[in-house]
Motif scaffolding. Structure first.
Motif: not given
Length: 289
Positions: A99-119
């Motif tokens: 499922q990696g193709h469905r995930i946007a590339t995010v940094s660690y600070p972006e991940y912990v801030s909730g930027v990944d909305q695919s969950k």
């Protein structure tokens, strides 16, 4: 799909059963939590993750994987009483293989801030230590958590103490007694320490958190945990990272072996906290003339 191609049929997947006597969703009335994250060698994380969750791959943040160590104490009310539970989840941030193709590339600070909305980026739990037998049974049967008994001593900032006190969590080995209760704490497994007073934190809306479990039949389960208020996130640099640590005391234990392999010699990348606001205050009395 071409104009004349037949639509692809999809076989519905049944929901996992809810084991008696539990019900879902499970609600908490109060939560106090400290999380510490490490950016670690991806190959080592993949080795540990694959042992428990062969259908998960570790997420990558600038070439590193993320190990998250999360202490929680929470209050729950039931129809016939209430309980307070303490536990620590040790997880590797991961996603379902393929499922990696469905995930946007995010940094660690972006991940912990909730930027990944695919969950799809969630926590693959590798050790869950808990002092409540009901919570151990529920976590194991409902969410396929690798959950086992432990005991804790915890100090933290408090409105009923000093709000500048550090977090200091000691995790002790324990077992299940013959009567089904958790035995008193034994050997010290590891400690979590964080002196965050004076550091500048930022509110982050990073829930619902996706949690992954693998049941005894090898089926991958996913569930969501929602916290209805922002966490406070503290990004750490080489200087402030010295204020936060996880110290492994028993390297021969299963949890100690994994922690030592994953985080030895590394500084944490970030810490995050949540403390429920008070709902009542009993004030100082005064004399009546």
């Amino acid at each position: 799909m071409t104009e004349n191609a037949a639509p692809r049929s999809v076989t519905p997947v049944p929901l996992p059963p809810i084991a008696e006597p539990f019900g879902l969703p499970f609600y908490c009335g109060a939560l106090h939590s400290l999380g510490v994250d490490y950016l670690v060698d991806k190959a080592s994380a993949a080795k540990v993750l694959g042992r428990l969750h062969p259908r998960l791959d570790p997420a990558e943040f600038d070439g590193r994987a993320c190990v998250s160590i999360n202490y929680m104490t929470f209050f729950a009310q039931y129809g016939d009483g209430s309980s307070i539970t303490e536990e620590v989840e040790i997880s590797i941030v991961a996603y379902p293989r393929g499922q990696g193709h469905r995930i946007a590339t995010v940094s660690y600070p972006e991940y912990v801030s909730g930027v990944d909305q695919s969950k799809l980026l969630g926590i693959g739990r590798i050790h869950v230590l808990c002092d409540n037998t009901v919570a151990i049974e529920a976590g194991t049967k409902l969410f396929a958590e690798p959950k086992r008994p432990a005991r804790f001593t915890a100090n933290m900032p408090s409105l009923n103490g000093s709000h500048t006190d550090p977090w200091r969590i000691r995790v002790l080995d324990a077992d299940l007694a013959d009567d089904g209760t958790v035995t008193p704490g034994g050997e010290l497994l590891f400690t979590i320490y964080a002196r965050l007073a004076g550091l500048v934190g930022a509110p982050v809306n990073n829930t619902p958190v996706t949690g992954y479990g693998t049941d005894p039949e090898g089926r991958l389960l996913s569930s969501r945990l929602s916290v209805y208020h922002p966490f406070q996130f503290y990004p750490l640099n080489p200087e402030t990272a010295k204020l936060v640590s996880v110290h492994v005391a028993d390297r021969g234990s299963p949890v100690g072996e994994d922690l030592a392999m994953l985080i030895d010699g590394l500084d944490p990348a970030g810490a995050w906290t949540y403390q429920s606001p008070p709902v009542l205050a009993h004030n100082r009395p005064y004399y009546l003339p």
